[in-house]
Design an enzyme around this catalytic site. Sequence first.
Site, PDB file in Angstrom:
ATOM      1  N   ASP A 157       0.845  -1.197   0.000  1.00  0.00           N
ATOM      2  CA  ASP A 157       0.000   0.000   0.000  1.00  0.00           C
ATOM      3  C   ASP A 157       0.884   1.252   0.000  1.00  0.00           C
ATOM      4  O   ASP A 157       0.381   2.382  -0.048  1.00  0.00           O
ATOM      5  CB  ASP A 157      -1.024   0.003   1.135  1.00  0.00           C
ATOM      6  CG  ASP A 157      -0.402  -0.056   2.514  1.00  0.00           C
ATOM      7  OD1 ASP A 157       0.840  -0.164   2.614  1.00  0.00           O
ATOM      8  OD2 ASP A 157      -1.158   0.002   3.514  1.00  0.00           O
ATOM      9  N   SER A 158       2.210   1.043  -0.024  1.00  0.00           N
ATOM     10  CA  SER A 158       3.145   2.148  -0.284  1.00  0.00           C
ATOM     11  C   SER A 158       2.852   2.762  -1.651  1.00  0.00           C
ATOM     12  O   SER A 158       3.360   3.831  -1.970  1.00  0.00           O
ATOM     13  CB  SER A 158       4.593   1.645  -0.239  1.00  0.00           C
ATOM     14  OG  SER A 158       4.761   0.521  -1.080  1.00  0.00           O
ATOM     15  N   LYS A 204      -1.155  -9.441   3.067  1.00  0.00           N
ATOM     16  CA  LYS A 204      -0.386  -8.938   4.209  1.00  0.00           C
ATOM     17  C   LYS A 204      -1.292  -8.040   5.050  1.00  0.00           C
ATOM     18  O   LYS A 204      -1.987  -7.181   4.504  1.00  0.00           O
ATOM     19  CB  LYS A 204       0.846  -8.172   3.735  1.00  0.00           C
ATOM     20  CG  LYS A 204       1.657  -7.553   4.886  1.00  0.00           C
ATOM     21  CD  LYS A 204       3.085  -7.236   4.501  1.00  0.00           C
ATOM     22  CE  LYS A 204       3.266  -5.990   3.676  1.00  0.00           C
ATOM     23  NZ  LYS A 204       2.847  -4.757   4.351  1.00  0.00           N
ATOM     24  N   GLU A 236       9.049  -4.297  10.308  1.00  0.00           N
ATOM     25  CA  GLU A 236       9.494  -3.002   9.779  1.00  0.00           C
ATOM     26  C   GLU A 236      10.057  -2.150  10.914  1.00  0.00           C
ATOM     27  O   GLU A 236       9.434  -2.014  11.974  1.00  0.00           O
ATOM     28  CB  GLU A 236       8.310  -2.284   9.107  1.00  0.00           C
ATOM     29  CG  GLU A 236       8.700  -0.930   8.550  1.00  0.00           C
ATOM     30  CD  GLU A 236       7.677  -0.355   7.554  1.00  0.00           C
ATOM     31  OE1 GLU A 236       6.696  -1.048   7.204  1.00  0.00           O
ATOM     32  OE2 GLU A 236       7.895   0.792   7.129  1.00  0.00           O
TER      33      GLU A 236
END
Length: 262
Positions: free
Chosen positions: A44-45, A112, A181
């Site tokens: 979704d970046s 994800k 992350e």
Amino acid sequence: MKITLSTLHKMKQESRKIAMLTCYDATFATVEAAAGVDILLIGDSLGNVIEGYSSTLPVSMDDMLYHTRCVARGAGSALVLADMPFGSSQVSPEKTFENAARLMAAGAEMVKIEGGEEMAQTVRFLTQRGIPVCAHIGLQPQSVNVYGGYKIQGKTEDSARRLIQEAQTLEQAGASLVLMELVPAAVAKQVTAAIQVPTIGIGAGPDVDGQVLVLHDMLGLVPGKKRFLRNFMEGSPSIQAAIEAYVLAVKSGEFPTMEHAY
Ligand code: KIV
């Protein structure tokens, strides 16, 4: 040979590193798969690097479905992993299943989900119904407004312990991969040793089972320097060569080093 979940689990057992890279269209999917990228992440970046938003929050299910279809057409033997956008998994397990099923129908082979232990019930619900899940822990960009910024997670002893416990709970719930992350390298190493499923890191140091970067970051297209990044275009004659260099660096363990870690 087609990359499947069994391939990824075998890679962990054999200490072979997994190369993941974000991907948003069919052309790059073909290039990345040919360069040896194991997992294409429709992150979704895309909200940031394709759509120009300042966060991932505005990304919709329709955006994710469109880009997943594009990537799936070019993915070849690489595994296709799609992000569940903000608001699509922070609902009931039943509704999350409906959203995830749409991504699977669009060509995803795994979804994800950002979140810790609170997502365990949802992860179990999905995996029991045929949808493999990658659990995204540590910094969860969809929660940027709760953190008050993009901050390293797991820095205190307590939060590090929580992160390890979270990974174990999500594995027990059926998660097939755990992505971390922005967590300290030492914590990511402990998480990787504590679970059987592969771990993928971004800003999580070298001692994980695989790495992921945002395509536009590793091609040096986004201004600003992030400690965990390397610009693979530097010294590469083409985009294809830069992606090949990334895959080689991940697989040989040459990237990242402790210099890229927190
Ligand atoms: O959306 C994305 O690209 C991601 C990566 C940063 C892991 O989730």
